[in-house]
Design a protein around this motif. Structure first.
Motif, PDB file in Angstrom:
ATOM      1  N   VAL A   1      60.863  24.788  17.991  1.00 23.37           N
ATOM      2  CA  VAL A   1      61.339  25.589  19.343  1.00 23.37           C
ATOM      3  C   VAL A   1      61.421  24.687  20.408  1.00 23.37           C
ATOM      4  O   VAL A   1      62.333  25.095  21.044  1.00 23.37           O
ATOM      5  CB  VAL A   1      59.941  26.550  19.571  1.00 23.37           C
ATOM      6  CG1 VAL A   1      60.205  27.003  20.994  1.00 23.37           C
ATOM      7  CG2 VAL A   1      59.616  27.443  18.743  1.00 23.37           C
TER       8      VAL A   1
ATOM      9  N   THR B   1      60.723  28.844  27.148  1.00 21.86           N
ATOM     10  CA  THR B   1      60.944  28.327  25.650  1.00 21.86           C
ATOM     11  C   THR B   1      59.706  27.012  25.362  1.00 21.86           C
ATOM     12  O   THR B   1      59.135  26.934  24.547  1.00 21.86           O
ATOM     13  CB  THR B   1      62.096  27.376  25.669  1.00 21.86           C
ATOM     14  OG1 THR B   1      63.152  28.513  25.837  1.00 21.86           O
ATOM     15  CG2 THR B   1      62.362  26.889  24.296  1.00 21.86           C
TER      16      THR B   1
ATOM     17  N   ARG C   1      64.439  30.227  31.601  1.00 22.16           N
ATOM     18  CA  ARG C   1      64.533  30.074  30.276  1.00 22.16           C
ATOM     19  C   ARG C   1      63.581  28.809  29.597  1.00 22.16           C
ATOM     20  O   ARG C   1      63.057  28.915  28.652  1.00 22.16           O
ATOM     21  CB  ARG C   1      66.000  30.122  29.597  1.00 22.16           C
ATOM     22  CG  ARG C   1      66.100  30.105  28.160  1.00 22.16           C
ATOM     23  CD  ARG C   1      67.469  29.386  27.651  1.00 22.16           C
ATOM     24  NE  ARG C   1      67.479  28.866  26.357  1.00 22.16           N
ATOM     25  CZ  ARG C   1      68.571  28.005  26.048  1.00 22.16           C
ATOM     26  NH1 ARG C   1      69.546  27.783  26.642  1.00 22.16           N
ATOM     27  NH2 ARG C   1      68.322  27.602  24.769  1.00 22.16           N
TER      28      ARG C   1
END
Length: 492
Positions: free
Chosen positions: A408, A236, A232
């Motif tokens: 983000v 990201t 993850r």
């Protein structure tokens, strides 16, 4: 049997020569990309095409530089960084030389975009990894100094290219740039890896295994570090870098055209890029020095610089309002400083996310992921210019992309923590052959008298060890200082 024990990271020495090679390579890759805006105006006038169509030349080159990067890392594992970088320098020069004979935009897409962009891919990532191999404590500073070549070339190339276009037309200028890019072949020859590439050694150590398509694919998956796509944090960060890449190159493609559209002369427009390159250089050095102080975590510093970069990119059209050249120049200077400061941190954050042993493969995959942003960013801004008649919307959208990437990054795991998360290389994960290239970046404690003839983790100090391979471990024991690579045979 040759010893496979890697040398320690010297934190200097010949590493400074490799930093010099990165300086020249970054100047001839990204410095040239930033200064292609001078040719942008010439191509629009010569071929009579729209701004969107001409923007694809730079976008294809940037996208190829990033799309082919995983291939460059795989070749680097197989043959070493030196021949890969030298081949990349040759392709970069060849593409520009062929582009000087182009008769249509399709020819420029294939030469400046496809061939030169592929050469850039084989030069950039292996050179960055080679610098990281030589430095541990001063890695961020070494990276920042290597990337100052981008700032210096941005300062010098724009007026130089404008002069070359006036003296020799755009064809002669591209021919000269092709010869200049061939200097990257010499930069590749200066790279001296601390140890031999590991891929071939591992293939040879797979004795007793029958060569098959399945085993080849399994090794390819490991060499390319595709398992990172299931993490993850990596995904990201890859999404954030894609947003950054969508907007980062827009000012360097269209700022010259925007300045000329605002009524400034050719040399005034070129000087804006040159002045931006100077503050870009200062920003890189300052950023590297501050990050080595360790006062703030690198992801936190990156969000500060990217947020400022996006904000000042949005303000760029306001600087030239009512024909104010001083206002445009001032905002461009501040923007250049922030854009330069964010660049070294984009690479320095990666080890905190994936660990140093997987750095080389992660760099290649990141370049691949962000290629979508590089491919669509400049054509989108060109399309907005065609629709609106000015570049205001182009800079607003480009700045918005960078601000979105900043948001983000804030969703990364452990981002709100003031202390860095546990190092990924100490967690249970699939390791890669890149660890052989980069694991010597971790500092090792000085040997004790009892360790002079003892390999750590292989047995008690009193037992003589006859194996020369550092990664050969008896089954059931865990090494203290080394990271085992996948599928290593204990009988090597």
């Amino acid at each position: 049997m040759a010893k496979c024990e890697p040398q320690a990271s010297p934190d200097g020495g010949w590493g400074w020569v490799v930093v010099g090679a990165l300086f020249v390579a970054s100047a001839l890759v990204f410095g040239l990309i930033r200064s292609l805006g001078v040719f942008f105006v010439e191509f629009v006038q010569y071929f009579g095409e729209s701004a969107q169509a001409v923007s694809w030349i730079t976008s294809i080159g940037v996208a190829m530089q990033q799309l082919i990067s995983p291939v460059g890392t795989a070749l680097c594992n197989a043959y070493g960084a030196r021949p890969v970088v030298m081949m990349g320098g040759f392709l970069s020069g060849l593409g520009l030389i062929l582009a000087s004979q182009a008769t249509s935009l399709i020819h420029l897409y294939l030469t400046m975009g496809l061939i030169t962009g592929s050469g850039w891919a084989l030069v950039f990532t292996p050179t960055v990894a080679s610098v990281m191999q030589y430095f541990t404590r001063r890695r961020s500073l070494a990276m920042a100094l290597g990337f100052t070549g981008v700032g210096l070339s941005s300062f010098a190339f724009s007026p130089l290219f404008q002069l070359l276009v006036e003296l020799y037309a755009w064809r002669g200028a591209l021919l000269i740039l092709g010869g200049l890019s061939l200097n990257m072949v010499a930069c590749g020859a200066l790279i001296r890896p601390l140890e031999a590439p590991k891929t071939m050694e591992q293939v040879e150590s797979d004795s007793g295994r029958k060569a098959s398509c399945r085993s080849f694919l399994r090794r390819a998956l490991v060499y390319l570090e595709l398992s990172l796509l299931c993490k993850r944090a990596f995904l990201t960060y890859g999404l954030a870098i894609t947003f950054f890449n969508s907007g980062y190159f827009v000012p360097y493609v269209h700022l010259v055209a925007h300045s000329r559209h605002a009524g400034f002369s050719e040399y005034q427009a070129a000087f804006v890029i040159s002045a931006t390159g100077v503050t870009d250089l200062v920003g890189r050095v300052v950023s590297g020095w501050l990050s080595d102080l360790g006062r703030l975590r690198l992801p936190h510093m990156l969000t500060v610089w990217t947020g400022l970069t996006g904000a000042f990119m949005v303000l760029l059209p306001l600087g030239s309002a009512q024909g104010s050249y001083a206002g445009l120049l001032l905002i461009s200077l501040v923007y250049g400083f922030c854009a330069g400061a964010m660049t070294p941190l984009v690479f320095s954050v990666v080890p905190e996310i994936v660990g140093m042993p997987r750095m080389l493969g992660a760099l290649g995959l990141l370049q691949l992921i962000e290629s979508l942003g590089g491919l669509l960013g400049a054509p989108l801004s060109g399309w907005l210019r065609d629709q609106t008649g000015s570049y205001t919307a182009s800079f607003l959208v480009a700045g918005g992309f960078i601000l979105m990437g900043t948001v983000v990054i804030m969703t990364l795991p452990h981002f709100c923590s003031c202390s860095p998360p546990p190092s990924p290389q100490h967690q249970k994960q699939s390791q890669s052959p890149e660890s052989g290239l980069l694991n010597n970046s971790a500092p090792s404690p000085p040997p004790t008298p009892s360790d002079k003839h003892h390999k750590p983790g292989l047995g008690p100090p009193s037992e003589p060890i006859h194996s020369d391979c550092q990664n050969c471990q008896p089954e059931g024991q865990t090494p203290r200082l080394t990271t085992p690579t996948p599928e290593v045979d204990t009988n090597c």
